[in-house]
Design a protein around this motif. Structure first.
Motif, PDB file in Angstrom:
ATOM      1  N   LYS A   1      -5.665  -3.343  -1.735  1.00 42.17           N
ATOM      2  CA  LYS A   1      -4.791  -3.161  -0.576  1.00 42.17           C
ATOM      3  C   LYS A   1      -4.077  -1.811  -0.656  1.00 42.17           C
ATOM      4  N   LYS A   2      -3.629  -1.446  -1.845  1.00 47.28           N
ATOM      5  CA  LYS A   2      -2.973  -0.152  -2.028  1.00 47.28           C
ATOM      6  C   LYS A   2      -3.928   0.997  -1.701  1.00 47.28           C
TER       7      LYS A   2
ATOM      8  N   ARG B   1      -6.506   0.882   0.294  1.00 45.67           N
ATOM      9  CA  ARG B   1      -6.738   0.913   1.741  1.00 45.67           C
ATOM     10  C   ARG B   1      -5.564   1.545   2.468  1.00 45.67           C
ATOM     11  N   THR B   2      -4.355   1.208   2.031  1.00 41.51           N
ATOM     12  CA  THR B   2      -3.155   1.788   2.653  1.00 41.51           C
ATOM     13  C   THR B   2      -3.113   3.295   2.430  1.00 41.51           C
ATOM     14  N   ARG B   3      -3.409   3.711   1.219  1.00 44.10           N
ATOM     15  CA  ARG B   3      -3.424   5.143   0.885  1.00 44.10           C
ATOM     16  C   ARG B   3      -4.438   5.880   1.748  1.00 44.10           C
TER      17      ARG B   3
ATOM     18  N   VAL C   1       3.258   2.715   8.859  1.00 50.84           N
ATOM     19  CA  VAL C   1       3.995   2.470   7.627  1.00 50.84           C
ATOM     20  C   VAL C   1       5.349   3.156   7.746  1.00 50.84           C
TER      21      VAL C   1
ATOM     22  N   THR D   1       7.322   4.255   2.444  1.00 44.44           N
ATOM     23  CA  THR D   1       6.001   3.878   1.941  1.00 44.44           C
ATOM     24  C   THR D   1       5.099   5.095   1.843  1.00 44.44           C
TER      25      THR D   1
ATOM     26  N   TYR E   1       3.229   6.923  -1.740  1.00 44.64           N
ATOM     27  CA  TYR E   1       1.827   7.261  -1.991  1.00 44.64           C
ATOM     28  C   TYR E   1       1.607   8.764  -2.086  1.00 44.64           C
TER      29      TYR E   1
END
Length: 208
Positions: free
Chosen positions: A11-12, A14-16, A46, A50, A54
């Motif tokens: 998930k991290k 994908r968010t990045r 985001v 957040t 990243y």
């Protein structure tokens, strides 16, 4: 628990990736300097907090791919085969990178990589930030060479020369593909330049 950690890590990632993709899209459309971090966060859905968790700086939204390879040369030296010299390992790794069209060699014409290349070559702030990564990578290489038995200050001097050669080769390739030269057409020139450059590192420049 392991599966949960795996899901969390994915998930991290994908968010990045989503944040970086949103940023690069905005920067490409309107220019790096014309887009603020708040807008990137809004488009990526985001918070600014957040985003900065990243990517510590605005420039890192584009350059994180280079940062991920910051210690690449040092890793090559530390991971070389028994009996293989450090410079021979670095030459082999660079030539392999050309064969694999690795972005760190500059010889990659995939559309998303080209977009990043053009942003970097056309944006002074990104060029300056990239120089910071290059400097950190040079320091890491010097440490690896010292571990390999190269005495001080020779390790630092050798690292500076090797880093300059790698940077010059990659920049020439990056400029060519960003200007529209296909990587396949550029490759013979890139390989010949790399062979010549590493030969000079091994034997010296040949003039006083």
């Amino acid at each position: 628990m392991t599966e949960e950690l795996g899901l969390r890590e994915r998930k991290k990632l994908r968010t990045r990736a989503a944040i970086s993709t949103a940023a690069i899209g905005l920067f490409t459309a309107r220019g790096f300097d014309a887009v603020g971090v708040a807008e990137v966060a809004r488009v990526a859905e985001v918070s600014k907090r957040t985003l900065f968790a990243y990517f510590p700086t605005k420039e890192d939204l584009v350059l994180h791919r280079f940062a991920d390879h910051e210690t690449g040369a040092a890793d090559v030296v530390r991971g070389r085969r028994p009996g293989q010299g450090a410079l021979a390992a670095l030459r082999e790794a660079f030539l392999r990178g050309l064969e694999e069209r690795s972005p760190v060699t500059g010889l990659c014409d995939e559309p998303d990589v080209l977009t990043v290349f053009r942003l970097v070559t056309g944006t002074p702030a990104l060029g300056a930030r990239l120089a910071e990564f290059t400097s950190a990578g040079e320091a890491a290489l010097a440490a690896a060479l010292a571990e390999a038995g190269v005495p001080s200050p020779d390790a630092g001097l050798a690292a500076a020369q090797i880093a300059a050669v790698r940077r010059t080769l990659a920049t020439a390739n990056m400029d060519a593909v960003a200007a529209g030269v296909p990587a396949a057409r550029r490759r013979p020139v890139a390989v010949a330049a790399a062979e010549r450059a590493f030969h000079l590192l091994t034997s010296g420049v040949g003039f006083a």
